[in-house]
Design an enzyme around this catalytic site. Structure first.
Site, PDB file in Angstrom:
ATOM      1  N   PRO A  71       0.849  -1.168  -0.064  1.00 16.29           N
ATOM      2  CA  PRO A  71      -0.098  -0.043  -0.053  1.00 16.29           C
ATOM      3  C   PRO A  71       0.832   1.083  -0.117  1.00 16.29           C
ATOM      4  CG  PRO A  71      -0.608  -1.315   1.634  1.00 16.29           C
ATOM      5  CD  PRO A  71       0.664  -2.086   1.296  1.00 16.29           C
ATOM      6  N   GLU A  72       0.709   2.089  -0.926  1.00 14.38           N
ATOM      7  CA  GLU A  72       1.250   3.430  -0.888  1.00 14.38           C
ATOM      8  C   GLU A  72       0.318   4.721  -0.585  1.00 14.38           C
ATOM      9  OE1 GLU A  72       4.411   3.591  -1.797  1.00 14.38           O
ATOM     10  OE2 GLU A  72       4.812   1.854  -2.992  1.00 14.38           O
TER      11      GLU A  72
END
Ligand SMILES: [Zn+2]
Length: 271
Positions: A2-3
């Protein structure tokens, strides 16, 4: 992994619904990256006032202190009035009078940490080194340029380090540098003010678009358990080595920079 955009989409998915809820209990499963830092029973009865984001951390403001949540490599959060029985990869249930916030994290690099205040050492150990938020007003082009001037490393690696501007991960750095027409190997300190302004705009554009599209990419992310990137279908350069540039048709090149793969167009992006 997840960014920043996925974390922001996650925040928006439950922030309004949990704000004002009273905690019944915090139940932790297998150990995560760091210990909670407080007796979980001390959280019962406290109210969740707001959910903020700093970099890739979600900050839940409580009556006393705050909870810092990180999704690690493979984590996802889900807030629902009723949750099924926890599965083998569900490692946190924050039970409130409005529903349960559940952390699902197969690889357990995620984190749930309590701190007495945002400026307390327990929180600053995690947040203290983070650069400015790219989607906040504090991200200013002139200051961004001034900070880049102090660095001799390649611009791509300076972006990934996250201490000037936070949350520009590998995909987004490659895409923003393409949009700005800057070669990833260009020394940060050599970038002129006009080019730094273009990069500043490109970072905001790429991340904002990813947040806008986050609803669908987040579902992909949950089902794929973090194995695939987001945003890749329409990427200009990321993951497209050998394919024609969408602007000039030159084959996109890839190279390894600091152990991460970088993609660029040798024609559109100038050293
Ligand atoms: Zn090109």
């Amino acid at each position: 992994m997840p960014e920043l955009p996925e974390v922001e989409v996650t925040r928006r998915s439950f922030a309004d619904r949990i704000a004002g809820a009273v905690i019944d209990g915090l139940h932790l499963g297998k150990p995560l990256r760091w210990p909670l830092g407080v007796d979980a029973r001390a959280l019962a009865g406290q109210r969740v006032h707001a959910v903020r984001r700093r970099g890739k951390y979600l900050l839940l403001d409580l009556d006393e202190g705050l909870l810092l949540l990180h999704l690690g490599m493979s984590g996802s959060l889900n807030f629902a009035p009723q949750q099924p029985m926890p599965g083998p990869h569900d490692h946190m249930d924050l039970v409130t009078d409005r529903g349960t916030l559940r952390l699902h994290d197969p690889r357990r690099f995620g984190a749930v940490v309590w701190a007495p205040a945002e400026d307390a050492p327990q929180a600053q150990k995690l947040l203290g080194h983070l650069g400015v938020e790219p989607l906040a007003g504090a991200f200013d082009a002139a200051r961004f340029h001034a900070a880049l001037r102090q660095r001799s490393a390649p611009i791509k690696q300076v972006l990934l380090a996250g201490d000037i501007v936070v949350g520009v991960g590998n995909i987004y750095a490659s895409e923003a540098l393409f949009l700005a027409g800057i070669r990833p190997t260009t020394r940060a300190g050599k970038i002129s003010l006009p080019r730094a302004r273009r990069l500043h705009q490109a970072i905001i554009a790429v991340l904002s678009r990813a947040v806008e599209q986050g609803g669908s990419s987040l579902r992909d992310f949950v089902s794929a358990e973090g194995k695939t990137g987001y945003f890749q279908l329409e990427a200009a350069v990321y993951g497209r080595a050998g394919q024609p540039c969408r602007v000039c048709a030159t084959p996109i090149r890839s190279m390894v920079q600091g152990q991460r793969t970088t993609f660029f167009c040798p024609t559109c992006q100038k050293p």
